[in-house]
Design a protein around this motif. Structure first.
Motif, PDB file in Angstrom:
ATOM      1  N   SER A 143       0.856  -1.179   0.000  1.00 53.08           N
ATOM      2  CA  SER A 143       0.000   0.000   0.000  1.00 53.08           C
ATOM      3  C   SER A 143       0.898   1.236   0.000  1.00 53.08           C
ATOM      4  O   SER A 143       1.690   1.431   0.927  1.00 53.08           O
ATOM      5  CB  SER A 143      -0.901  -0.005   1.233  1.00 53.08           C
ATOM      6  OG  SER A 143      -1.761   1.100   1.254  1.00 53.08           O
ATOM      7  N   CYS A 184      -3.860   0.888  -4.209  1.00 54.14           N
ATOM      8  CA  CYS A 184      -3.811   0.803  -2.749  1.00 54.14           C
ATOM      9  C   CYS A 184      -4.518  -0.474  -2.300  1.00 54.14           C
ATOM     10  O   CYS A 184      -5.691  -0.462  -1.916  1.00 54.14           O
ATOM     11  CB  CYS A 184      -4.451   2.034  -2.119  1.00 54.14           C
ATOM     12  SG  CYS A 184      -4.117   2.180  -0.347  1.00 54.14           S
ATOM     13  N   HIS A 216      -5.252  -3.401   0.269  1.00 51.77           N
ATOM     14  CA  HIS A 216      -5.241  -3.448   1.727  1.00 51.77           C
ATOM     15  C   HIS A 216      -4.971  -4.830   2.296  1.00 51.77           C
ATOM     16  O   HIS A 216      -4.380  -4.956   3.365  1.00 51.77           O
ATOM     17  CB  HIS A 216      -6.572  -2.941   2.273  1.00 51.77           C
ATOM     18  CG  HIS A 216      -6.763  -1.471   2.104  1.00 51.77           C
ATOM     19  ND1 HIS A 216      -7.987  -0.842   2.227  1.00 51.77           N
ATOM     20  CD2 HIS A 216      -5.867  -0.484   1.820  1.00 51.77           C
ATOM     21  CE1 HIS A 216      -7.841   0.459   2.026  1.00 51.77           C
ATOM     22  NE2 HIS A 216      -6.574   0.697   1.766  1.00 51.77           N
ATOM     23  N   GLN A 217      -5.412  -5.892   1.606  1.00 51.13           N
ATOM     24  CA  GLN A 217      -5.216  -7.237   2.147  1.00 51.13           C
ATOM     25  C   GLN A 217      -5.509  -8.255   1.055  1.00 51.13           C
ATOM     26  O   GLN A 217      -6.411  -8.051   0.229  1.00 51.13           O
ATOM     27  CB  GLN A 217      -6.134  -7.477   3.349  1.00 51.13           C
ATOM     28  CG  GLN A 217      -5.969  -8.809   4.056  1.00 51.13           C
ATOM     29  CD  GLN A 217      -4.684  -8.901   4.852  1.00 51.13           C
ATOM     30  OE1 GLN A 217      -3.597  -8.798   4.303  1.00 51.13           O
ATOM     31  NE2 GLN A 217      -4.786  -9.084   6.164  1.00 51.13           N
ATOM     32  N   SER A 227      -9.355  -3.821  -1.262  1.00 56.13           N
ATOM     33  CA  SER A 227      -8.533  -2.656  -1.573  1.00 56.13           C
ATOM     34  C   SER A 227      -9.241  -1.381  -1.136  1.00 56.13           C
ATOM     35  O   SER A 227     -10.337  -1.403  -0.584  1.00 56.13           O
ATOM     36  CB  SER A 227      -8.219  -2.589  -3.070  1.00 56.13           C
ATOM     37  OG  SER A 227      -9.287  -1.985  -3.782  1.00 56.13           O
ATOM     38  N   HIS A 228      -8.586  -0.266  -1.401  1.00 53.57           N
ATOM     39  CA  HIS A 228      -9.172   1.054  -1.148  1.00 53.57           C
ATOM     40  C   HIS A 228     -10.353   1.308  -2.079  1.00 53.57           C
ATOM     41  O   HIS A 228     -11.196   2.165  -1.802  1.00 53.57           O
ATOM     42  CB  HIS A 228      -8.091   2.121  -1.356  1.00 53.57           C
ATOM     43  CG  HIS A 228      -8.423   3.458  -0.787  1.00 53.57           C
ATOM     44  ND1 HIS A 228      -7.812   3.972   0.331  1.00 53.57           N
ATOM     45  CD2 HIS A 228      -9.311   4.401  -1.182  1.00 53.57           C
ATOM     46  CE1 HIS A 228      -8.296   5.167   0.598  1.00 53.57           C
ATOM     47  NE2 HIS A 228      -9.205   5.458  -0.300  1.00 53.57           N
ATOM     48  N   MET A 258     -10.480  -2.739   5.129  1.00 53.92           N
ATOM     49  CA  MET A 258      -9.073  -3.051   5.382  1.00 53.92           C
ATOM     50  C   MET A 258      -8.787  -4.547   5.425  1.00 53.92           C
ATOM     51  O   MET A 258      -7.675  -4.974   5.157  1.00 53.92           O
ATOM     52  CB  MET A 258      -8.630  -2.434   6.715  1.00 53.92           C
ATOM     53  CG  MET A 258      -8.729  -0.919   6.770  1.00 53.92           C
ATOM     54  SD  MET A 258      -7.709  -0.061   5.544  1.00 53.92           S
ATOM     55  CE  MET A 258      -6.065  -0.569   6.046  1.00 53.92           C
ATOM     56  N   TYR A 275      -8.560  -3.181  11.522  1.00 54.53           N
ATOM     57  CA  TYR A 275      -7.333  -3.072  10.726  1.00 54.53           C
ATOM     58  C   TYR A 275      -7.124  -4.306   9.848  1.00 54.53           C
ATOM     59  O   TYR A 275      -7.781  -5.343  10.005  1.00 54.53           O
ATOM     60  CB  TYR A 275      -6.133  -2.863  11.636  1.00 54.53           C
ATOM     61  CG  TYR A 275      -6.113  -1.531  12.350  1.00 54.53           C
ATOM     62  CD1 TYR A 275      -6.554  -0.364  11.735  1.00 54.53           C
ATOM     63  CD2 TYR A 275      -5.640  -1.439  13.661  1.00 54.53           C
ATOM     64  CE1 TYR A 275      -6.518   0.856  12.390  1.00 54.53           C
ATOM     65  CE2 TYR A 275      -5.596  -0.231  14.328  1.00 54.53           C
ATOM     66  CZ  TYR A 275      -6.041   0.920  13.694  1.00 54.53           C
ATOM     67  OH  TYR A 275      -6.012   2.124  14.354  1.00 54.53           O
ATOM     68  N   ARG A 276      -6.143  -4.221   8.965  1.00 58.28           N
ATOM     69  CA  ARG A 276      -5.987  -5.211   7.906  1.00 58.28           C
ATOM     70  C   ARG A 276      -5.691  -6.624   8.416  1.00 58.28           C
ATOM     71  O   ARG A 276      -6.129  -7.605   7.823  1.00 58.28           O
ATOM     72  CB  ARG A 276      -4.916  -4.742   6.914  1.00 58.28           C
ATOM     73  CG  ARG A 276      -3.522  -4.733   7.454  1.00 58.28           C
ATOM     74  CD  ARG A 276      -2.535  -4.212   6.412  1.00 58.28           C
ATOM     75  NE  ARG A 276      -2.496  -2.760   6.357  1.00 58.28           N
ATOM     76  CZ  ARG A 276      -2.896  -2.019   5.323  1.00 58.28           C
ATOM     77  NH1 ARG A 276      -3.393  -2.574   4.253  1.00 58.28           N
ATOM     78  NH2 ARG A 276      -2.805  -0.704   5.371  1.00 58.28           N
TER      79      ARG A 276
END
Length: 379
Positions: A182, A223, A225-226, A241-242, A268, A327-328
């Motif tokens: 990211s 971007c 995210h995971q 993703s974002h 995330m 969070y991710r």
């Protein structure tokens, strides 16, 4: 009888929770490495050792490990460092931000190697780079092929900086693995890290929404995210993703967007079911500016048909005034026949489901902000 262990990485250390297969009552121990900012803690299934990416605001990022379930901890002899980083002399207690040329910002994610490669560990760091250890995490070497990738000039920092946060190993091919950066995108190697290819076909770049001069589907710079590998020896991956939720059925060579049916395209975390390759889980958030659940309802969305449809899992979760984020690395599963799901929030709540996500129970609400949750079944 098997037990379940859950490691929770927080802003103030590592917590360890243990239960039987019912996953109803939990014993909590910790904090271990108390006071350190632990982005990720994980148990090595090959040895039972616990590893943590322990980030010290004074002395910089380190890898710490315990071989006795958290009773004692040891620093790696040489934690991940770039070539230009200083090597403090023994006994030097100078805070890292007073030293010259420090460029390692944070250790983000640590990944044990396969059962077929004993002693191998991987670590993703910020600024984005991948490190490998061949001695059980004692010393680390940067993967220069990825660090010098031709697309690197198009990588940009996200809200957490320029970070390599996901390391996914191919279960059937020891030469193939994926990383996610990211904001850089997905990269795949098929020669054990000697070379890397950008794997971002059809992944949207959120920057194009703000700058019409930017391509909507660039080669790199997305971007992500995971990412998570689907259950089984296949080429299916899931990605959050974002700018959308995606699935790939060819090892990341092409991505299909599966956002339809979710309340937002931002989130995330992403987790795959341990036994069913068609089942995956996401926790949508409102967006990059307000990282709270849509409608302030904490919901885990589950697909049972590879993303064709999504169902919200809400039983036991707060459906009003839910202002937390996830969070991710804070959503994971265990490997029991009725899969357990585990979700930690940045407000210190740990939620557990013992039935594939159908219903949830709050285990504790008093932890520091949770950065990661990892579950292991102990025989």
């Amino acid at each position: 009888m098997a037990k379940v262990n859950v490691l929770v990485g927080t802003r103030k250390g590592v917590f360890s929770l243990t239960s039987d297969q019912a996953r109803d009552k939990w014993a909590i121990a910790g904090p271990f490495v108390g006071g350190l900012d632990v982005n990720h803690a994980v148990m090595d299934p090959r040895t039972g050792a616990i590893f943590a990416t322990a980030n010290d605001p004074w002395f910089g990022p380190t890898i710490r490990f315990s071989r006795d379930m958290g009773e004692t901890w040891t620093d790696a002899k040489a934690s991940p460092r770039f070539a230009g980083d200083p090597k403090p002399a023994p006994g030097d207690s100078t805070p890292w931000f007073f030293q010259e040329s420090v460029i390692m910002e944070r250790c983000w994610h640590i990944q044990p190697g396969r059962a077929s490669e004993p002693n191998v560990m991987y670590c993703g760091v910020g600024p984005a780079a991948l490190f490998r250890s061949d001695d059980n995490g004692d010393t680390w070497v940067e993967n220069m092929a990825l660090s010098a990738h031709p697309t690197r000039e198009r990588w940009n920092p996200g809200a957490g900086g320029l970070i390599l946060h996901s390391v996914v190993l191919d279960p059937k091919d020891k030469s193939r693995m994926w990383t996610a950066i990211s904001a850089g995108g997905v990269f795949r190697t098929e020669d054990a890290g000697a070379s890397w290819q950008a794997m971002n076909d059809n992944l949207r770049d959120p920057g194009a929404a703000f700058d019409p001069n930017l391509p909507l589907y660039p080669e790199a710079g997305q971007c992500v995210h995971q990412i998570a590998h689907a259950a089984g020896d296949n080429d299916r991956l899931y990605l959050q993703s974002h700018a959308g939720t995606y699935r790939s059925d060819d090892g990341g060579s092409h991505w299909t967007e599966i956002t339809a049916g979710l309340p937002s395209d931002f989130g995330m975390s992403m987790a795959a079911h341990p036994h069913n390759p068609d089942t995956a889980y996401v926790v949508p958030l409102q967006g990059g500016e307000l990282r709270c659940p849509p409608e302030f309802k904490l919901r885990v969305f589950r697909t049972s048909d590879a993303g064709a449809t999504w169902q919200p899992m809400t039983a036991g979760l707060p459906q009003e005034q839910a202002f937390m984020g996830v969070y991710r690395d804070s959503l994971c599963t265990d490997t029991l026949p009725s899969a357990g799901l585990y979700m930690g929030t940045n407000t210190g709540q740990l939620w557990v489901s013992a039935n594939d996500g159908d219903s949830w129970k709050l285990v504790t609400q008093n932890l520091p902000p949770i950065c990661s949750v990892e579950a292991a079944v102990l025989d």
